[in-house]
Enzyme design. Structure first.
Site, PDB file in Angstrom:
ATOM      1  N   CYS A   2       0.856  -1.182   0.000  1.00  0.00           N
ATOM      2  CA  CYS A   2       0.000   0.000   0.000  1.00  0.00           C
ATOM      3  C   CYS A   2       0.894   1.235   0.000  1.00  0.00           C
ATOM      4  O   CYS A   2       2.120   1.127   0.066  1.00  0.00           O
ATOM      5  CB  CYS A   2      -0.900   0.009   1.234  1.00  0.00           C
ATOM      6  SG  CYS A   2      -1.965  -1.452   1.378  1.00  0.00           S
ATOM      7  N   LEU A  51      -3.741  -1.501  -1.484  1.00  0.00           N
ATOM      8  CA  LEU A  51      -3.685  -2.703  -2.306  1.00  0.00           C
ATOM      9  C   LEU A  51      -4.278  -3.814  -1.445  1.00  0.00           C
ATOM     10  O   LEU A  51      -3.696  -4.213  -0.438  1.00  0.00           O
ATOM     11  CB  LEU A  51      -2.247  -3.047  -2.693  1.00  0.00           C
ATOM     12  CG  LEU A  51      -2.082  -4.302  -3.545  1.00  0.00           C
ATOM     13  CD1 LEU A  51      -2.678  -4.112  -4.940  1.00  0.00           C
ATOM     14  CD2 LEU A  51      -0.608  -4.692  -3.673  1.00  0.00           C
ATOM     15  N   ASN A  75       1.248   0.133   5.791  1.00  0.00           N
ATOM     16  CA  ASN A  75       1.679  -0.530   4.568  1.00  0.00           C
ATOM     17  C   ASN A  75       2.377  -1.813   4.992  1.00  0.00           C
ATOM     18  O   ASN A  75       3.428  -1.756   5.631  1.00  0.00           O
ATOM     19  CB  ASN A  75       2.645   0.366   3.788  1.00  0.00           C
ATOM     20  CG  ASN A  75       3.352  -0.391   2.676  1.00  0.00           C
ATOM     21  OD1 ASN A  75       2.779  -1.264   2.052  1.00  0.00           O
ATOM     22  ND2 ASN A  75       4.607  -0.055   2.431  1.00  0.00           N
ATOM     23  N   GLY A  76       1.791  -2.962   4.662  1.00  0.00           N
ATOM     24  CA  GLY A  76       2.471  -4.203   5.026  1.00  0.00           C
ATOM     25  C   GLY A  76       1.533  -5.339   5.317  1.00  0.00           C
ATOM     26  O   GLY A  76       0.329  -5.278   5.053  1.00  0.00           O
ATOM     27  N   THR A 316      23.707  -1.057  -9.556  1.00  0.00           N
ATOM     28  CA  THR A 316      23.198  -2.422  -9.465  1.00  0.00           C
ATOM     29  C   THR A 316      21.687  -2.441  -9.335  1.00  0.00           C
ATOM     30  O   THR A 316      21.007  -3.274  -9.944  1.00  0.00           O
ATOM     31  CB  THR A 316      23.805  -3.149  -8.243  1.00  0.00           C
ATOM     32  OG1 THR A 316      25.219  -3.059  -8.309  1.00  0.00           O
ATOM     33  CG2 THR A 316      23.398  -4.603  -8.229  1.00  0.00           C
ATOM     34  N   ARG A 319      20.024  -1.616 -12.687  1.00  0.00           N
ATOM     35  CA  ARG A 319      20.177  -2.753 -13.605  1.00  0.00           C
ATOM     36  C   ARG A 319      19.170  -3.860 -13.305  1.00  0.00           C
ATOM     37  O   ARG A 319      18.548  -4.420 -14.216  1.00  0.00           O
ATOM     38  CB  ARG A 319      21.582  -3.333 -13.476  1.00  0.00           C
ATOM     39  CG  ARG A 319      22.700  -2.505 -14.060  1.00  0.00           C
ATOM     40  CD  ARG A 319      24.043  -3.165 -13.740  1.00  0.00           C
ATOM     41  NE  ARG A 319      25.174  -2.469 -14.341  1.00  0.00           N
ATOM     42  CZ  ARG A 319      26.442  -2.849 -14.168  1.00  0.00           C
ATOM     43  NH1 ARG A 319      26.719  -3.905 -13.411  1.00  0.00           N
ATOM     44  NH2 ARG A 319      27.416  -2.183 -14.741  1.00  0.00           N
TER      45      ARG A 319
END
Length: 584
Positions: A2, A51, A75-76, A316, A319
């Site tokens: 979320c 979400l 959120n979680g 990194t 990528r």
């Protein structure tokens, strides 16, 4: 995942301010496209973009206690919420959301309840009775959180930097395993595991305990009311996650609604190592496998959007985030909202190829501790923000608190890479799942050499990125990099290119300071670069840069891009490459 945004102590509490909070919260809607919520109390605002994974019908946020004096935006996922509800029988719950326990735990225990939570989370809680508030982030920093301060004395919290960077004078990444209390006006660490001190442990290796603890970590993350799957690269870590999950699909409540066949997902350039290995693992496990292809050009075209979402210019991370970002869009198009992923294993077990050069068990263990402590700046950030960009939630079983405690208590002598004893990287994890009677994976997959995600999707991906950056950044631009970017000065054209994109979206000093810097080879810390003198001449974060270790290491000359570039005289060093023998 979320998206949360909270603001406390605004001077302006007009309708215009409410509209501004809604506008800023809308910048997080990709994280939570299912519903939006906002609670206002005087000069305090708590916003949420949801979400819906658990209890999609009634778990809208913000969430409250019985009389709505305690408000929380989260959120979680709280995996032990059912056990915690048993401790809160005197409380009345309004929803089936796993996150609602946070409001009631605060009522019952005050600020000292965070360590009771088993999960990944960032939350902000307001107690309207005295207008005090707290904010907390999970132990490792799986979920992102930022804290900021406005010129009017306001304090801000947000899941992503883009929601507060324009309105805060200063902001920073909220430290993992910490809690902010308005009563103290400061951060304090709530997560204090034994390994955090970096003292060398001495517990003997118990393969059964390690295996059973990991199995528990996977199973608890199968808590869902929506379709889900596993990100499967074909490497050891994601393959073990898929193997364990597939064995427990039948017993899940969700199986009745979504079926008992596990869905797996892989992305890569056509012909890449990951695609081949993932298909083989999927066939062995009997999963419903989805293979996605992308081209180098498609990845390059997505770079600006990727950097906007992941909020970093680390080479990194960019990528590896790009193929993950592209794959997440495909996954969401199939109606899947949650995936399990294999992040964290390499940090815990010393799985990166540069660990071959660790001089002793003490430095090996200290490096793993440092890697875990910085995960929130790298792999956790990538896994969360690349998937959340498309409204997909990534869960990471290797970063389970109990599993980390078990794995990090093992005498690091067992983790050392010992070719003389037939032990390659992560041998203790491979050995724990090397079950002759009931094999989890084929032997050659179980003992496949480490591939970084950005390498495994196809070696030409990194080469393509470098070629593109070389066309965008001139020698003169790189020569003057220290004057343009005096902080975290880019030393390669690729790094310069990503930095220039980042600065376009996030131009403030505070933003660039949220990104770590320093030399690295094959994802090492700056300290570990000292393990091999040759690495300082090739500070490339790719796994292939561990010359003499990776079987597919670079075969071209290694460019030394350090201080010589500032002087305008790039030099070349002869490349020395050995083919490493992988023990199977």
């Amino acid at each position: 995942m979320c998206g949360i945004l909270a603001v406390f102590g605004c001077i302006d509490n007009s309708q215009a301010k409410r509209s501004r909070i809604i506008e800023l919260s809308r910048r997080l809607r990709h994280r939570g496209p299912d519903w939006s919520g906002l609670h206002c109390h005087g000069n305090c605002y708590l916003a949420h973009q949801r979400l819906a994974i658990v209890d999609p019908t009634s778990g809208d946020q913000p969430l409250y206690n019985e009389d709505k004096t305690v408000v929380v935006t989260v959120n979680g996922e709280i995996y032990n919420h059912k056990q915690l509800r048993e401790k809160l029988k005197s409380h009345q719950f309004r929803t089936g959301s796993d996150c609602e326990v946070i409001a009631h735990l605060y009522e019952e225990y005050g600020e000292d309840f965070v360590d009771m939570l088993d999960g990944m989370f960032s939350f902000v809680l307001l107690d309207t009775r005295d207008n005090s508030f707290i904010a907390a982030r999970d132990a490792i920093g799986i979920t992102p959180l930022y804290i900021g301060w406005g010129l009017d004395g306001s304090v801000w919290f947000a899941s992503e930097m883009k929601a507060l960077s324009d309105d805060c004078e200063r902001f920073m990444s909220f430290l993992p395993g910490h809690l902010y209390s308005s009563k103290q006006g400061a951060l304090r660490r709530w997560y204090n595991p034994p390994w955090f001190s970096e003292q060398i442990p001495s517990t003997p290796y118990d393969p059964i305990l390690l295996r059973e603890t990991f199995k528990k970590a996977v199973v608890k993350r199968l808590m869902t009311d929506v379709p889900f799957g596993v990100l499967l690269s074909g490497g050891l870590d994601s393959s073990l996650v898929a193997a364990v999950a597939s064995r427990h699909m039948v017993e899940l409540e969700a199986a009745c609604q979504w079926g008992s066949q596990l869905h797996t997902f892989c992305v890569g350039l056509k012909g890449s190592p990951d695609l081949k290995a993932a298909r083989e693992v999927a066939d062995y496990l009997g999963t419903r496998h989805h293979e996605f292809h992308f081209t180098v050009q498609e990845g390059i075209d997505a770079l600006e959007e990727v950097i906007y979402h992941i909020e970093t210019y680390d080479v990194t991370t960019v990528r590896a985030s790009t193929p993950m970002f592209l794959m997440s869009r495909k996954i969401k198009s199939l109606g899947v909202k949650m995936v399990l992923s294999g992040e964290g294993s390499d940090e815990i077990f010393g799985g990166y190829l540069y660990f071959h050069k660790a001089p002793n068990k003490e430095e090996f263990h200290q490096e793993t501790c440092q890697k875990i402590k910085s995960l929130h700046l790298y792999d956790c950030l990538r896994a969360n923000k690349s998937t959340s960009a498309w409204g997909v939630e990534a869960r990471v079983p290797f970063l389970d608190k109990e599993f980390i405690n078990v794995a990090m208590s093992i005498d690091p002598e067992w983790k050392l890479i010992r070719p003389d004893l037939g032990r390659i990287e992560k041998w203790i994890l491979r050995n724990a799942f090397d079950d002759e009677q009931s094999p989890y994976l084929p032997k050659h997959i179980l003992y496949r050499q480490k591939e970084q995600f950005s390498d495994g999707v196809g070696y030409s991906w990194i080469d393509g990125l470098k070629d593109h950056a070389n066309k965008q950044v001139t020698d003169a631009m790189l020569m003057n990099a220290s004057f343009i970017y005096p902080e975290n000065t880019p030393t390669t054209k690729e790094a310069y290119y990503y930095r220039s994109i980042f600065e376009k979206f996030f131009p403030k000093n505070a933003a660039r300071s949220t990104v770590p810097g320093g030399p690295s080879v094959a994802c090492s810390t700056a300290k570990a670069v000292e393990w091999d003198a040759a690495w300082s001449k090739n500070p490339d974060p790719s796994g292939r840069a561990a010359l003499g270790v990776h079987a597919a290491a670079y075969e071209e000359e290694v460019e030394a891009k350090d201080a010589n570039l500032i002087n305008g005289s790039p030099q070349k060093l002869p490349g020395i490459v050995e083919k490493a023998t992988t023990v199977v």
